[in-house]
Design a protein around this motif. Structure first.
Motif, PDB file in Angstrom:
ATOM      1  N   PRO A 124       0.828  -1.213   0.000  1.00 30.52           N
ATOM      2  CA  PRO A 124       0.000   0.000   0.000  1.00 30.52           C
ATOM      3  C   PRO A 124       0.861   1.262   0.000  1.00 30.52           C
ATOM      4  N   ARG A 125       0.424   2.217  -0.761  1.00 27.56           N
ATOM      5  CA  ARG A 125       1.158   3.467  -0.905  1.00 27.56           C
ATOM      6  C   ARG A 125       0.334   4.608  -0.328  1.00 27.56           C
ATOM      7  N   THR A 126       0.958   5.443   0.493  1.00 26.79           N
ATOM      8  CA  THR A 126       0.280   6.577   1.092  1.00 26.79           C
ATOM      9  C   THR A 126       0.625   7.844   0.323  1.00 26.79           C
ATOM     10  N   GLY A 127      -0.390   8.494  -0.256  1.00 30.88           N
ATOM     11  CA  GLY A 127      -0.158   9.726  -1.001  1.00 30.88           C
ATOM     12  C   GLY A 127       0.832   9.527  -2.128  1.00 30.88           C
ATOM     13  N   THR A 156       8.425   7.259   5.998  1.00 29.33           N
ATOM     14  CA  THR A 156       7.810   8.513   6.436  1.00 29.33           C
ATOM     15  C   THR A 156       7.029   8.400   7.736  1.00 29.33           C
ATOM     16  N   THR A 157       6.087   7.443   7.833  1.00 29.70           N
ATOM     17  CA  THR A 157       5.236   7.358   9.026  1.00 29.70           C
ATOM     18  C   THR A 157       5.002   5.915   9.449  1.00 29.70           C
ATOM     19  N   SER A 158       4.739   5.748  10.736  1.00 26.59           N
ATOM     20  CA  SER A 158       4.394   4.424  11.257  1.00 26.59           C
ATOM     21  C   SER A 158       3.086   3.933  10.663  1.00 26.59           C
ATOM     22  N   GLU A 159       2.152   4.841  10.456  1.00 24.67           N
ATOM     23  CA  GLU A 159       0.847   4.451   9.896  1.00 24.67           C
ATOM     24  C   GLU A 159       1.012   3.841   8.506  1.00 24.67           C
ATOM     25  N   ALA A 160       1.878   4.439   7.686  1.00 26.57           N
ATOM     26  CA  ALA A 160       2.119   3.907   6.341  1.00 26.57           C
ATOM     27  C   ALA A 160       2.751   2.517   6.428  1.00 26.57           C
ATOM     28  N   ARG A 161       3.692   2.349   7.342  1.00 26.36           N
ATOM     29  CA  ARG A 161       4.349   1.043   7.492  1.00 26.36           C
ATOM     30  C   ARG A 161       3.396  -0.010   8.032  1.00 26.36           C
ATOM     31  N   TRP A 192       5.025   0.188  16.747  1.00 26.89           N
ATOM     32  CA  TRP A 192       3.885  -0.737  16.730  1.00 26.89           C
ATOM     33  C   TRP A 192       4.056  -1.814  15.665  1.00 26.89           C
ATOM     34  N   GLU A 193       4.547  -1.405  14.484  1.00 26.24           N
ATOM     35  CA  GLU A 193       4.655  -2.353  13.381  1.00 26.24           C
ATOM     36  C   GLU A 193       5.669  -3.460  13.647  1.00 26.24           C
TER      37      GLU A 193
END
Length: 261
Positions: A124-127, A156-161, A192-193
């Protein structure tokens, strides 16, 4: 005649015992290494770092193919994965993530074992963040089959990972074979990841720092095995070398028993 029969029986028993021991020994030396697109070393030098460790399978990141990066003239037009395969005498496998500088940029696997299949999964790619991928090879290890995967996650971000790790877990945890994944996760052990999402997996590395190579202050490179009960960690170490901005990890692991559905 009786002596001949006795000798033949002994030979058969010795062969069977040696064969059984060979089948019981399912140890692997695995490695992960981010190459920093070869900026700091030649392919021969990077291959030497790998070959010195005598790995069975290697996950490699930041692998260029036929690029012309500004300021990296010594790597212009170089096919990293093919040359690394040549110099290490291992099978080279490649997964492109983006076109770059007139060529391609991505991740790769080197294996001394024959492979059955190779699959690339885009994550998944964010932006507008850089595309990332998972490269998984199904490999013949003697009479066993193991899946070895390589990845390089978003920085960039933990959410993206976390979104990317969710896809990796979905792709690998449902396979009928034991799995190893390695790579540059761009995440620290307390994220978290790593701490939560990889909790069911067997860690194949310790908390030794891996980046930057010249003065390490963080750990972002990892090796994991799944399912945990099918693997045993024998040893792990971080290799000190300045051929890249990351330090490679080398681990000796043992497959306890094949995964079964």
């Amino acid at each position: 005649m009786k002596n001949l029969i006795w000798i033949c029986c002994c030979i058969c028993l010795l062969w069977a015992g040696g064969h059984a021991q060979a089948q019981e020994s399912k140890k692997l030396r695995i490695m992960t290494y981010n190459l920093r697109f070869g900026e700091l070393a030649s392919m021969e030098e990077l291959a030497a770092v790998i070959s010195e460790q005598k790995p069975d399978i290697v996950a490699i990141q930041e692998v260029d193919i036929m690029t012309s990066r500004p300021g990296v003239d010594h790597q212009h037009g170089v096919n990293f994965i093919t040359e690394l395969g040549y110099y290490t005498k291992m099978f080279p496998l490649y997964g492109k993530t983006i076109p770059h500088a007139g060529g391609w940029y991505g991740i790769g696997i080197l294996t001394k074992y024959p492979y059955i299949s190779v699959e690339k999964t885009m994550l998944p790619r964010t932006g507008n963040n850089e595309p990332r991928a998972l490269l998984a090879a199904t490999v013949e290890v003697g009479e066993d089959t193991v899946v070895f995967a390589c990845t390089h996650l978003d920085y960039t971000t933990s959410e993206a990972r976390q979104k990317q790790v969710a896809v990796i877990k979905s792709a690998l945890e449902n396979l009928p074979y034991p799995v190893i994944v390695g790579g540059d996760f761009n995440a620290t052990p307390d994220s978290w990841e790593i701490a939560e999402m990889f909790r069911p997996w067997m860690p194949f590395s310790n908390d030794d720092l891996t980046s930057p190579a010249s003065n390490p202050n963080s750990k972002i490179d990892y090796l994991f095995g799944f399912p945990a009960e099918n693997w045993k960690l024998i040893s792990t170490k971080v290799i000190t070398t300045q051929r890249s901005d990351h330090l490679p990890i080398v681990s000796d692991v043992e497959l306890i028993s094949p995964k079964k559905k």
